[in-house]
Design a protein around this motif. Structure first.
Motif, PDB file in Angstrom:
ATOM      1  N   UNK A  94      55.557  28.005  70.119  1.00  0.00           N
ATOM      2  CA  UNK A  94      54.911  28.179  68.813  1.00  0.00           C
ATOM      3  C   UNK A  94      54.046  29.435  68.771  1.00  0.00           C
ATOM      4  N   UNK A  95      54.407  30.443  69.556  1.00  0.00           N
ATOM      5  CA  UNK A  95      53.609  31.672  69.572  1.00  0.00           C
ATOM      6  C   UNK A  95      54.496  32.908  69.446  1.00  0.00           C
ATOM      7  N   UNK A  96      53.903  33.983  68.940  1.00  0.00           N
ATOM      8  CA  UNK A  96      54.585  35.280  68.883  1.00  0.00           C
ATOM      9  C   UNK A  96      53.568  36.385  69.121  1.00  0.00           C
ATOM     10  N   UNK A  97      53.957  37.360  69.945  1.00  0.00           N
ATOM     11  CA  UNK A  97      53.105  38.511  70.240  1.00  0.00           C
ATOM     12  C   UNK A  97      53.716  39.764  69.645  1.00  0.00           C
ATOM     13  N   UNK A  98      52.905  40.544  68.948  1.00  0.00           N
ATOM     14  CA  UNK A  98      53.349  41.783  68.307  1.00  0.00           C
ATOM     15  C   UNK A  98      52.579  42.950  68.908  1.00  0.00           C
ATOM     16  N   UNK A  99      53.298  43.968  69.361  1.00  0.00           N
ATOM     17  CA  UNK A  99      52.631  45.135  69.918  1.00  0.00           C
ATOM     18  C   UNK A  99      52.865  46.340  69.017  1.00  0.00           C
ATOM     19  N   UNK A 100      51.763  47.018  68.699  1.00  0.00           N
ATOM     20  CA  UNK A 100      51.799  48.173  67.812  1.00  0.00           C
ATOM     21  C   UNK A 100      51.915  49.466  68.625  1.00  0.00           C
ATOM     22  N   UNK A 101      52.484  50.475  67.975  1.00  0.00           N
ATOM     23  CA  UNK A 101      52.522  51.802  68.582  1.00  0.00           C
ATOM     24  C   UNK A 101      51.104  52.220  68.972  1.00  0.00           C
ATOM     25  N   UNK A 102      51.013  52.913  70.066  1.00  0.00           N
ATOM     26  CA  UNK A 102      49.700  53.364  70.531  1.00  0.00           C
ATOM     27  C   UNK A 102      49.019  54.256  69.494  1.00  0.00           C
TER      28      UNK A 102
END
Length: 253
Positions: free
Chosen positions: A76-84
């Motif tokens: 039940x989780x999601x991780x989103x990584x943004x451009x530096x």
């Protein structure tokens, strides 16, 4: 906005800008999802429709916020990584968190009927946090941690529910049987008692879901970015070597 004598209240707003030149990771987690999954009769130990719904919600977020170059989800989780180099909302933590969390929830609700025939009994809710990671090693270790967590939890749950559903143990008996066991013990229980080879189970259960942007050529020969869902190992070097451009280390002014 027109000026007024009441505008001074804006001075109470905190400056919550995140550091520049570091990677931002926003992790969205289901709130009270143990009850939610029980009330909505999700299959145990894994419900493929529920995982695909999470994936569609994550794709919806990424389609709207294209500064996100990769997302990883399990359970039940999601991780989103943004451009530096992202300057989204001036890197204001509250704006980024509230936007990602609300978008994810909205897309989860919007896509519910696509994956489930039964209506929602009540709306789900999610919370979110943002964490900054300064180095490539930290970013990779974050995703290593989440995928390792996926494997550990799924192995336990697969074994637990096999003992309950096929081994006729109660929940408390299954918990007692698994207390103090290691991965090798759980694999042995699954294979010897239930004929299940854990390593042959679907990768989406064992490794989670990774969503990336991929370039495709359209019929007219133009390149366009599309979202691609992977169920692969992201702990080893291979994935990161194939997508080295994701972890750009350039500095922005």
């Amino acid at each position: 906005m027109a000026k007024s004598k009441f505008e001074y209240v804006r001075l109470y707003e905190l400056d919550d800008k995140l550091l520049k030149n570091v990677w931002m990771v926003v992790r969205v987690d289901g709130k009270g999802f143990h009850k939610f999954t029980n009330d909505h009769n999700f299959e145990k130990p894994n419900d493929l429709a529920a995982l695909n719904l999470m994936n569609d919600a994550a794709k919806g977020v990424m389609s709207e916020l294209q500064d996100i170059f990769m997302a990883y989800g399990q359970s039940d989780e999601y991780s989103f990584i943004f451009k530096r180099s992202s300057t989204l909302y001036g890197r204001r933590s509250s704006k980024i968190l509230s936007t990602v969390c609300s978008m994810f929830t909205s897309h989860y609700l919007f896509n519910w009927s696509k994956h489930f025939n039964d209506p929602l009994l009540y709306p789900p809710s999610f919370d979110a946090r943002v964490v900054l990671y300064p180095t490539v090693r930290d970013v990779r270790n974050y995703f290593n941690w989440r995928q390792a967590d996926c494997h550990i939890n799924n192995l336990y749950n697969t074994c637990f529910w096999a003992l309950v559903q096929d081994g006729n143990l109660s929940n408390s008996e299954a918990e007692k049987r698994l207390k103090g066991t290691f991965s090798a013990d759980k694999n042995e229980i699954l294979f010897a008692k239930f004929g299940v080879n854990y390593n042959e189970l679907s990768e989406i259960y064992r490794k989670g879901s990774t969503i990336i942007w991929n370039e495709n050529k359209s019929e007219d020969g133009r390149k366009r970015k599309v979202l691609k869902l992977l169920t692969c190992d992201i702990i080893g070097d291979s994935f990161w070597e194939d997508h080295a451009s994701y972890l750009d280390t350039s500095i922005t002014d």
